[in-house]
Design an enzyme around this catalytic site. Sequence first.
Site, PDB file in Angstrom:
ATOM      1  N   GLU A   1      -5.069   3.792  -3.688  1.00  0.00           N
ATOM      2  CA  GLU A   1      -5.205   3.092  -4.971  1.00  0.00           C
ATOM      3  C   GLU A   1      -6.434   3.565  -5.741  1.00  0.00           C
ATOM      4  O   GLU A   1      -6.813   2.961  -6.747  1.00  0.00           O
ATOM      5  CB  GLU A   1      -5.265   1.584  -4.737  1.00  0.00           C
ATOM      6  CG  GLU A   1      -3.978   1.027  -4.170  1.00  0.00           C
ATOM      7  CD  GLU A   1      -3.990  -0.487  -4.039  1.00  0.00           C
ATOM      8  OE1 GLU A   1      -4.998  -1.124  -4.394  1.00  0.00           O
ATOM      9  OE2 GLU A   1      -2.979  -1.026  -3.568  1.00  0.00           O
TER      10      GLU A   1
ATOM     11  N   LYS B   1       5.651  -8.821  -7.500  1.00  0.00           N
ATOM     12  CA  LYS B   1       6.000  -7.420  -7.256  1.00  0.00           C
ATOM     13  C   LYS B   1       7.518  -7.389  -7.202  1.00  0.00           C
ATOM     14  O   LYS B   1       8.117  -7.771  -6.187  1.00  0.00           O
ATOM     15  CB  LYS B   1       5.453  -6.972  -5.889  1.00  0.00           C
ATOM     16  CG  LYS B   1       3.930  -6.890  -5.792  1.00  0.00           C
ATOM     17  CD  LYS B   1       3.509  -6.649  -4.343  1.00  0.00           C
ATOM     18  CE  LYS B   1       2.033  -6.387  -4.202  1.00  0.00           C
ATOM     19  NZ  LYS B   1       1.585  -6.479  -2.790  1.00  0.00           N
TER      20      LYS B   1
HETATM   21  P1  PGA Z   1       0.929  -2.999  -0.554  1.00  0.00           P
HETATM   22  O1  PGA Z   1      -0.423  -3.816  -0.703  1.00  0.00           O
HETATM   23  O2  PGA Z   1       1.374  -2.554  -1.886  1.00  0.00           O
HETATM   24  O3  PGA Z   1       0.465  -1.904   0.337  1.00  0.00           O
HETATM   25  O4  PGA Z   1       1.888  -3.930   0.116  1.00  0.00           O
HETATM   26  C1  PGA Z   1      -0.917  -4.321  -1.842  1.00  0.00           C
HETATM   27  C2  PGA Z   1      -1.248  -5.754  -1.626  1.00  0.00           C
HETATM   28  O5  PGA Z   1      -1.256  -6.241  -0.482  1.00  0.00           O
HETATM   29  O6  PGA Z   1      -1.462  -6.439  -2.610  1.00  0.00           O
HETATM   30 ZN    ZN Z   2      -1.773  -8.350  -1.278  1.00  0.00          ZN
END
Ligand code: PGA
Ligand code: ZN
Length: 416
Positions: free
Chosen positions: A200, A332
């Site tokens: 990230e 998400k």
């Molecule tokens: P991930 O983590 O996209 O690797 O699941 C991001 C988060 O936990 O917010």
């Molecule tokens: Zn998270």
Amino acid sequence: MSTQITRITARKIFNNRGEETIEVDIRTKSGFGRAAAPAGASKGLAEVAYYPKGGVDAAIKVVEKSIAPKLVGMNANQQEEIDSLLHEIDGSENFRRIGGNTAYAISLSSAKASSDSYGVSLYKYLGGQIHYRLPFPLGNVLSGGKHARGRAPDIQEFLVLPIHAKSFLEAAKGNLEFHKRVGELLERTNKPFTGGRSDEGAWLANIDNYEALELITKACEEVSNQLGLQCRIGLDVAGSTLWNSKTKKYVYRHDKIKVTPEEQLEYIQELIQKYNLAYVEDPFHEDDFENFAILTKQSKGCLICGDDLFVTNTDRLTQGIAKAAANSIIIKPNQIGTLTDAWKAVKKANEALYTPVVSHRSGDTTDTEITHLALAFNCPIIKTGVVEGARIAKINELIRIENDLGKERRMAKIPL
Ligand code: PGA
Ligand code: ZN
């Protein structure tokens, strides 16, 4: 103008981690939409399955054989019908037959094809006639936990949030400065620091949670004074990745300690107070609604957010609301599969005054649809990193949207 679907193509591409992912193109009589699915590294157990057995290749076959023939001829503006057809074709409760990421890429590319057919931006197409508010960017400046390899803090993400920025551009610039200063401080104070960064784009360093928080506090103070901005700190503890369900303890590998849920609660409370945290995501493991509720009650002025706890799933959110667990939810869309399912979770969150935070995944592409969802869904915060290609693509898209809104542009209100 017609949104009638004429062609669907699926292909394999790569995300920023170099992992295979699915991308779908949808053509209508008057437009075109393309979407690729992201992927998590610290996934919630209750997330949908990303792909059928056989991975992306199998998913592409499913699109060609089972999905495309049914979708061609339908109208791309029939979002709910398309999304429910995806559930019907799959027939399982977690998209394990067609894959949640397959559903995601179809669902989003269809929305994009429809908005393109109408000749409007995706956020306007999905949001309708609302007063658009630009979200504040919540950005990761230091990585740990499952997002790091080798020695790094046990907490997965140390985040910054520029709460009084007057524009998105100012907020994004602020985050870049905070991130840069954290790097400079690490270079000055931490000899083994190599300048390494995570997927990230956040810094990687062999320090503990307290050292990380002290350093970020210092960076925030220095840069806030310089820019006239106010920076608050947030954490994604990713509690499930620390939790050992056999011993019923949270295991902090770097710090070499194991704590009970009660001690974990005290620890998080201490961090919130000491560092005036604005945001804490997943402080407990994904089934501990009870401790989420206790912490939420005791932490005024701090968003307690559920990511693995809710996985953008309306049923899990409903359970959380009934217990007053958390006051914020990560959105998400690929945790749940379709745009309609994600929209339902946001609607429920808004009704219960839970703050929705739309989010990237650690494995992501340069796709920008989540930025449009942030505006259309009225999310006052977007969690999308500070630097790194897949993150910057989203930041830049929000700058374009801000430009596009012109005089109409307003920043969202964060309930802090
Ligand atoms: P991930 O983590 O996209 O690797 O699941 C991001 C988060 O936990 O917010
Ligand atoms: Zn998270």
